[in-house]
Structures are given as structure tokens and as C-alpha cells.
Design a protein around this motif. Structure first.
Motif: not given
Length: 518
Positions: A454, A463, A468-469, A484, A488-489
Motif C-alpha cells: 500500500s 491507511l 492496511e487500507i 478495497g 491489503v485491507t
């Protein structure tokens, strides 16, 4: 050499051979040469279009080349291509035998048009699941262009070469005697390195594409699911991925993907891509996103910029860029990456046969790596930062039963040591007493979790503390129309099955957003 079932399958494949060709073997009196000879005799017995010569004089023994009658193909296997490389052998037999590749026509023409002399060598291990992509790509290039030669070399069989070139990670690729690349690469990635003008052409192609209704950034399980669900709604869908398959490509055994009892990461990645390609999805591979520019208004277009200078626009964007291996971030780690510091025990473990290695991390992945390596190397030292291992009890019990494993807890790795060419040891601090210790070894396998991909989103979407998103229950980010999904989330439990569900959810949310915008 081949069992009856495998012979039956191979015979069916070899019926697709249309052009006669010969196999020329270079053999000696050793056991491996006899094993190779048995394999080659089995192959020629299954097709009347293949002949075998055993009077080759190549410097690498045992090895064999494939060449059409009166042809000019530079394709050789130095070693016995079984295990993960058996598919590479089958494809080479078919392609040398005239069976067409499934590559896009424009890629085939690009390969045929390469000028110059290119002699590739790829070092692989039979347990490496990343190696076949490289071997198969370069073999095909050698079939299509007589200026390209390729030798696939089993590093475990040619240890002298491995030691001389100080190869400690596979696949390792050499071009004209010089290092060319390490790790998984497909045809398009290799072409991009050979063809220096490809980046500018790719940027022009990106800029020429009309805006998407949904643009998915990332090609892992979350991105694939998002693309499928969007395309099924009949809206214009695109996927831009640095490499389709994502982190799954680096995963060996998968036994918890519901309805699939067991599979391997590369196989699952191929299935994901094949499923996406059943729909009208514009897949744009080898594109690393560099910046997200949100739409100026709610009914405007979001812009995603890429490293090559190109950009894509879309009414909605789904961010599914996944995660990567977490690094130790200690002195010496980057200097000796690929020269003793490794992240894939399945791929690189065989190169450390009979040597001393360390595994950093006491979770499931670390303990599983230590168990695997213990069957190959002389000794494994497992270092865990905390007071106790975090792996499942059954894995811990198995690890503790192994005689060549040492477990050290409350250990903080502080430095990777080396002689300038390769790893020679590591330094760790005993967190109980603040004492510093040195462990002499030849390899370090890092297994300490994942980091979200990210960095390119900093300053655009919100973030979390760890990068993390931040998403809500529908996958919506802090930017309207941007969603998202996946590792990555902030969604907990980084699992493939969860990523697939989150990708589908984000796609449905994006569609809902579009229809509400009118």
C-alpha cells in the motif's frame, strides 16, 4: 522410469507432435545418466516422430537437447526434469514437435523479431514451484527464435557450478554468462528486460484505453473475484496487475480452499486467470501502480498512474494489491538477499543440502519451513522473537522430535553476516539477558509474516497504523467510489478464501455505487 499411467498420459500428448525431431543425450556411466537414459527411452517409445541419439558430447553430463531434423533450436535440459519440471519437459516436446503455443500473436511476433545472440542458463530445483514459469518461457523463446539458446540446469545435480557461481536461490537466470534475473518471470517479463522500448509502448497503450466502469488494481484471489463479479454485471471491467496471481504464486501447498481438497499456488493462480478470461475483462499484466488520484467530483473519474508513465481512468476502483513477505530490516539482509538470505524454503531449500541454516519466525510458516528444511540440510536453528512458538501444537511437536533442529526463543536477529559474496552467519540478541550471540551458518530463511502493498496509496486513501487500507463492511474506503479487498485491507485473517469473498463483496459494492450514481 515412467509408470504406466504417466506413459498413457504422455502418449496422448505426444500425438499432437506434427514435426519429427531428435533428442541428443550426453551421458556417462553414472546412475543419473542411466536414469536419464531410461526416461528418454520411454519418451521415444511413445511417438514415431521422435528419435534418440546417445553420442552427445556436451560438457554438462547428464544432459539432453531437443532439435528438429535440419532445424536450429537451442534447447537443453541439464538434469532430469521430473517433479515440478515434468510439465516443462512435456511442453518442450510438444513445442519442438510443432504444436503451437497459446501465447498472444503479438507476443510471438515480438519474440521472433528479437535480434542479437542470447544464450540463457536457468538454474532450477525440482521442488521449486517458481522455476517452471522461467524454464517454460525461455524454452519457448528458444523454439521460436534461433538467436535464443536456453539450458535448464538442475542446481542440485550440478553443485560445482552452483558453488562456483555462488547461487543460493532459484530460479537464477544467466544471460551470456552474466546474471540476468532471480525469481519467477514469465515471457512478458523477460521480453520487457530484453526490449528496452517496451515500457514506453505499454504506457501509450494504457493511455489509449477508454475509462472503465470498474478498474481492479491487483491480480490475486481478491482481484480475480472482483473482476469476475463485475464482468458478470455487463459493465466495462479492467484488471491491472503487477503479476497475475499475486502472493498465491509463492504459496506451495493449499489445503484449506473450500471444495478443493489440495492444490498448489501456481496451479490455483492459473485457474483464477482462466476463469477471469472467460469474461470480457481487459487484463493488463506487468503494471505496477504508483499513484491514485481520486476523482474531483463524485461523478468524475478516478485515475491510477503506473511506473511506466501510463495511466488508466475508471468510475470506480477496487484496490486489491495484496501483501508481500515481511523483511527483517537488519544490516546485511539486502546485501545477501539471494546469496544466502531466502524467503521460500520450498524453492531454495535443496541448494542448502548438507549445510547449516536458520529459520526466522516461530509461526506456522516458520515451523513448517524448519520441518521441511530439516530433511535436507545438516542443521536448522529456529529463532523466535517471543517467549514461545506460535505455530499449531501438532507442528511444534513434530519440530521438537527432529534431532537436527535447535529452537531459540526470545531471540532478536540484529545482523546478517557474510564474506562479501555469501552469508556466513547471523547475530541475535537474547532478549532475556541482552546478551549478543553469533550463529555460523550458510543460509537464512525469513518467515515472519506479510506487509500490505500500500506504499503507493499514502496520501490518498486512509491507511491503518500498519499500512492496511481501512475499509468498512462493504469494502468502501475513505474515498467515495474506491473500494478495497483482500490482504491489503484491514479485514482480519489473511486467507485465500477470505480474499475471494472480499473481492466479490467489493465488486458488488462498486456496482451498487454505480447504479446509485445513475
Amino acid at each position: 522410469m515412467l509408470d504406466a499411467n504417466l506413459k498413457t498420459q504422455l502418449k496422448a500428448y505426444l500425438e499432437k507432435v506434427t514435426q519429427p525431431f531428435e533428442i541428443a543425450a550426453s551421458l556417462d556411466d553414472g546412475a543419473k545418466s542411466q536414469e536419464m537414459l531410461a526416461l528418454l527411452q520411454d519418451i521415444v517409445s511413445l511417438s514415431d516422430k521422435i528419435t534418440l541419439k546417445t553420442d552427445g558430447n556436451d560438457s554438462r553430463t547428464p544432459s539432453f537437447s531437443l532439435n528438429r531434423t535440419n532445424g536450429n533450436i537451442g534447447l537443453r535440459f541439464a538434469g532430469i526434469p521430473m517433479g515440478h519440471e515434468f510439465t516443462s519437459l512435456v511442453l518442450a516436446l510438444l513445442q519442438v514437435g510443432g504444436h503451437p503455443s497459446k501465447l498472444a500473436t503479438e507476443v510471438i511476433e515480438q519474440i521472433k523479431g528479437i535480434e542479437g545472440e542470447f544464450s540463457f542458463e536457468t538454474y532450477f530445483s525440482l521442488s521449486c514451484h517458481n522455476c517452471p514459469d522461467v524454464v517454460q518461457a525461455l524454452n519457448l523463446m528458444a523454439v521460436l527464435n534461433p538467436n535464443i539458446k536456453h539450458v535448464a540446469i538442475d542446481g542440485a545435480l550440478f553443485q560445482d557450478e552452483v558453488n562456483q557461481r555462488q547461487i543460493m536461490a532459484v530460479p537464477s537466470i544467466y544471460l551470456n554468462g552474466e546474471p540476468f534475473g532471480n525469481g519467477r518471470m514469465d515471457v512478458e517479463e523477460i521480453l520487457a528486460k530484453l526490449d528496452t522500448n517496451s515500457g514506453a509502448r505499454d504506457a501509450e497503450k494504457l493511455n489509449a484505453r477508454p475509462a472503465f466502469d470498474v478498474l481492479v488494481v491487483g491480480g490475486g484471489p481478491a482481484g480475480a473475484a472482483a473482476a469476475i463479479y463485475a464482468a458478470r454485471k455487463g459493465i466495462r471491467t479492467g484488471v491491472a496487475a503487477e503479476r497475475f496471481g499475486g502472493q498465491v504464486l509463492d504459496t506451495m501447498a493449499i489445503e484449506n480452499f473450500i471444495s478443493v481438497k489440495e492444490t498448489e499456488g501456481p496451479k490455483l493462480a492459473r485457474s483464477l486467470e482462466e476463469h477471469v478470461r472467460q469474461y470480457e475483462v481487459d487484463i493488463i499484466n506487468l503494471q505496477r501502480a504508483s499513484k491514485l488520484i481520486p476523482a474531483a467530483t463524485e461523478d468524475g473519474l478516478h485515475t491510477v498512474q503506473f511506473d511506466n508513465g501510463g495511466e488508466l481512468q475508471a468510475k470506480t476502483v477496487i484496490l486489491a494489491t495484496g501483501a508481500r513477505w515481511r523483511e527483517m530490516n537488519v544490516p546485511g539482509e539486502q546485501e545477501y538477499r539471494g546469496r544466502g538470505v531466502a524467503y521460500c524454503p520450498h524453492c531454495d531449500g535443496p541448494l542448502f543440502k548438507g549445510k547449516r541454516v536458520a529459520v526466522i519466525g516461530g509461526g506456522n510458516s516458520g515451523v513448517e519451513a524448519a520441518i521441511d528444511l530439516a530433511g535436507i540440510v545438516a542443521h536448522v536453528t529456529l529463532l523466535e522473537f517471543g517467549e514461545q512458538l506460535r505455530a499449531d501444537a501438532v507442528l511444534q511437536n513434530k519440530l521438537r522430535s527432529l534431532p537436527n533442529v535447535t529452537i531459540i526463543t526470545m531471540a532478536q536477529t540484529t545482523e546478517v553476516l557474510g564474506d562479501g559474496q555469501k552469508v556466513s552467519g547471523l547475530v541475535y540478541k537474547d532478549r532475556h539477558h541482552d546478551e549478543v550471540h553469533t550463529v555460523e551458518l550458510e543460509g537464512i530463511f525469513v518467515q515472519i509474516g506479510l506487509l500490505p502493498n500500500s506504499d503507493w496509496l499514502k496520501g490518498s486513501v486512509e491507511l491503518s497504523r500498519v499500512g492496511e487500507i481501512i475499509v468498512d463492511a462493504k469494502g468502501q474506503t475513505s474515498i467515495p467510489g474506491v473500494f478495497g479487498a483482500g490482504d491489503v485491507t484491514t479485514v482480519p485473517y489473511k486467507q485465500i478464501v477470505i480474499a475471494v469473498g472480499e473481492g466479490a463483496k467489493a465488486s458488488l459494492s462498486a456496482f451498487d455505487y454505480l447504479i446509485r450514481q445513475g
